[in-house]
Design an enzyme around this catalytic site. Sequence first.
Site, PDB file in Angstrom:
ATOM      1  CD  GLU A 112      -3.099  -1.003   2.153  1.00 20.18           C
ATOM      2  OE1 GLU A 112      -2.882  -0.404   3.207  1.00 20.18           O
ATOM      3  OE2 GLU A 112      -4.201  -1.522   1.888  1.00 20.18           O
ATOM      4  CD  GLU A 116      -4.076  -5.972   2.648  1.00 23.71           C
ATOM      5  OE1 GLU A 116      -4.862  -5.177   3.199  1.00 23.71           O
ATOM      6  OE2 GLU A 116      -2.844  -5.885   2.740  1.00 23.71           O
TER       7      GLU A 116
END
Length: 476
Positions: free
Chosen positions: A176, A374
């Site tokens: 991320e 995710e």
Amino acid sequence: MSGFNANFMWGGAVAAHQLEGGWQEGGKGVSVADVMTAGAHGIPREITPGVIPGKNYPNHEAIDFYHRYKDDIALFAEMGFKCFRTSIAWTRIFPLGDESLPNEAGLQFYDCLFDECLKHGIEPVITLSHFEMPYPLVTEYGGWRNRKLIDFFVRFAKVVFKRYQHKVKYWMTFNEINNQANFHEDFAPFTNSGLKYSPGEDREPVMFQAAHYELVASALAVKAGREINPSLKIGCMIAMCPIYPLTCAPNDMMMAMNAMHRRYWFTDVHVRGKYPQHLLNYFARRGFTLDITEEDKQALTQGCVDYIGFSYYMSFTTKATADNPQLDYDESTSLVSNPYVQKSDWGWQIDPVGLRYSLNWFWDHYQLPLFIVENGFGAIDVQQADGSVDDQYRIDYMAAHIREMKKAVVEDGVDLMGYTPWGCIDLVSAGTGEMKKRYGFIYVDKNNDGSGTLARHPKKSFAWYQQVIASNGEKL
Ligand code: P53
């Protein structure tokens, strides 16, 4: 095509610091996650100057996966996992971050972990840096504001690529990496980049500089990985929250486009090996002079990623306002609530259609294979006296997302490699440090205050996900 490919990678995802515990075992060093206390929704985690006795640091023990991984992987195998995404704790391999030689005990731990996965036919999918960089790199070097970190990271990457090249094929560099677009809060700059700001410091250019060094480090790692073993597949990892305009007013639409630019340019650099012009123009307008060398630019072009890994939990919404004539996006002030969707107990907007939109957005922009690494529903689970947990809400959330994912593949023709739901076993929340924000198919008896037996128990969603995998996504 009527459904997912026969080799679709169903699995689950975690990160070392959120489940391993064993924070001082096997010569492990202190990571940035080890100096963050437990917070809650609306109460930020405290970043302490080192480990202070008496404070509650939930990652120190986490769910003790370090000692229990064999049993946990057996449960993943029972669900039928084809792959398991975790990270290598950088501090197990380089406890201080700047050593020239790795820590053999740490390397051995991951040999055992990956062997255990492979024994069950589960393919490890590995993130190199997932919010757990060595803390001494913060105190001694200032985190990623320092160019020296490129060398430390690339050294770490080369060591693990060499060591595990025959056990691990799929890798991602920085988890991320674009979270730090939210630079006014303390969490993302610290977890992404080990950045601590002094009061009054102009945070934005520091964020861009740190991100630049990370993107160069990522590219150099990709290049090195290919040289070590051309069969490795090395991706980036982007937190995808697509940003919608609140209305169809043209300025709301333009605001949403600018917001997407400001949150997702990281992907352009990872995939195309160069900065988008809109960002270079923004740097010029704001007078940011960054340390970006000709060698850096060349490195970026030589280390483009093989695939795009991304997380998807929610969509965002924005709107133009009169006090923002340039329509600049600032993540801490520009977001508004979407009246068409529900929210989780932590305020995350629930939007399955946004996943299909995101898959199409990535595919239209980049035409690279995509991997949803995710997705999931952080919720308060209640365990019954017999140990069971009826988490139908989690099943509903995931089934709705998988339906949209299937439309993106079957109807829209997106190239999707796999799906690894987040926190397949309950673990410490990254954002809040809580245990009670649970994502798992497997309940772990541990509470926010650290109490609990650490016993594992399958939830209702365990059998559900088992059947999803067995039917290759047909039985939802
Ligand atoms: P938690 C913010 C927005 C989207 C994803 O998050 C985020 C965050 C940071 O909180 O993080 C990712 O635990 C991250 C995982 C994290 C997971 O999403 O705050 O890659 O480490 O646990 C869920 O509920």
